[in-house]
Design a protein around this motif. Structure first.
Motif, PDB file in Angstrom:
ATOM      1  N   LEU A   1      17.955  55.817  31.599  1.00 28.83           N
ATOM      2  CA  LEU A   1      18.391  56.036  30.223  1.00 28.83           C
ATOM      3  C   LEU A   1      17.166  56.171  29.333  1.00 28.83           C
ATOM      4  CD1 LEU A   1      21.231  53.355  29.899  1.00 28.83           C
ATOM      5  CD2 LEU A   1      21.551  55.831  30.043  1.00 28.83           C
ATOM      6  N   GLY A   2      17.280  57.043  28.313  1.00 26.45           N
ATOM      7  CA  GLY A   2      16.160  57.196  27.402  1.00 26.45           C
ATOM      8  C   GLY A   2      16.397  58.258  26.352  1.00 26.45           C
ATOM      9  N   GLY A   3      15.320  58.666  25.684  1.00 26.23           N
ATOM     10  CA  GLY A   3      15.393  59.650  24.612  1.00 26.23           C
ATOM     11  C   GLY A   3      14.819  60.991  25.033  1.00 26.23           C
ATOM     12  N   PHE A   4      15.379  62.060  24.460  1.00 26.60           N
ATOM     13  CA  PHE A   4      14.954  63.427  24.754  1.00 26.60           C
ATOM     14  C   PHE A   4      14.668  64.170  23.453  1.00 26.60           C
ATOM     15  CE2 PHE A   4      17.478  62.106  28.330  1.00 26.60           C
ATOM     16  CZ  PHE A   4      16.864  62.659  29.440  1.00 26.60           C
ATOM     17  N   ASN A   5      13.529  64.836  23.395  1.00 26.62           N
ATOM     18  CA  ASN A   5      13.252  65.783  22.317  1.00 26.62           C
ATOM     19  C   ASN A   5      13.696  67.159  22.797  1.00 26.62           C
ATOM     20  OD1 ASN A   5      11.959  63.827  20.656  1.00 26.62           O
ATOM     21  ND2 ASN A   5      10.118  64.024  21.897  1.00 26.62           N
ATOM     22  N   VAL A   6      14.659  67.754  22.102  1.00 28.22           N
ATOM     23  CA  VAL A   6      15.306  68.979  22.567  1.00 28.22           C
ATOM     24  C   VAL A   6      15.118  70.095  21.550  1.00 28.22           C
ATOM     25  CG1 VAL A   6      17.481  70.012  23.292  1.00 28.22           C
ATOM     26  CG2 VAL A   6      17.037  67.606  23.769  1.00 28.22           C
TER      27      VAL A   6
END
Length: 200
Positions: free
Chosen positions: A113-118
């Protein structure tokens, strides 16, 4: 013949070396083919992990993807639309290995689980090029990954599915015109260093 013998010897040595022991650290990298919505892309990831037990490890995963997706053509209007997208993610992740230490072959299942810059750019144009539009999106998303595969020696092969929420698309005037998916399936091949030995 000598080259063939050397390659075979190297493969046997690799398969009999390495893998995992409790309390040790390992690092690795994977290259992958990504399959988003109706498209194709490429991915790379780096990770560092701590072996909690002989069968479980956890750590940090850095991943990056870029490619083409959502390619469509309207026969009636002659309008072709293509979306190019990319993402970079920072995840906490871990794997469980189905190995009893009797073989260098170790199947695994894992998640993170984590964060994504899209970021996405959508380009539309008709056959003559006289009509067209440009749309874009740039956002941070919370998502995750589920995966499975196997390790053999220092090598690793896996299939991952990155679950990333869709993005809104905006035209150059800031008006919302639609959405595009960011999730993708990733077929990977890689290697790792450190961590101990699967086969005792």
């Amino acid at each position: 013949m000598k080259k063939l013998f050397f390659i075979a010897a190297l493969a046997i040595a690799t398969l009999s070396a390495s893998a995992q022991e409790q309390g040790k650290i390992r690092v690795g990298t994977n290259l992958g083919l990504g399959f988003p919505n109706a498209g194709l892309g490429f991915a790379i990831d780096l990770d560092a992990r701590y072996n909690i037990t002989n069968n479980i490890n956890a750590g940090i995963l850095l991943t990056s993807f870029g490619g083409f997706k959502d390619l469509s053509a309207d026969v009636n209007s002659g309008l072709t639309t293509m979306t190019m997208g990319g993402s970079s993610g920072y995840l906490a992740h871990g794997d469980y290995y189905f190995s009893e230490g009797t073989s260098s072959f170790a199947p695994f299942l894992g998640a993170g689980l984590g964060g994504f810059n899209v970021s996405n750019i959508q380009v539309s144009s008709d056959e003559s090029g006289s009509t067209g539009s440009l749309s874009f999106s740039d956002a941070t998303k919370f998502g995750g990954v589920i995966r499975g595969g196997f390790e053999a020696g220092h090598f690793r092969m896996g299939l991952s599915y990155y679950l990333i929420p869709s993005s809104d698309l905006y035209d150059l005037n800031g008006a919302r015109i639609g959405t595009t998916g960011n999730s993708y399936l990733n077929l990977t091949l890689g290697f790792y260093l450190g961590g101990g030995h699967w086969k005792k």
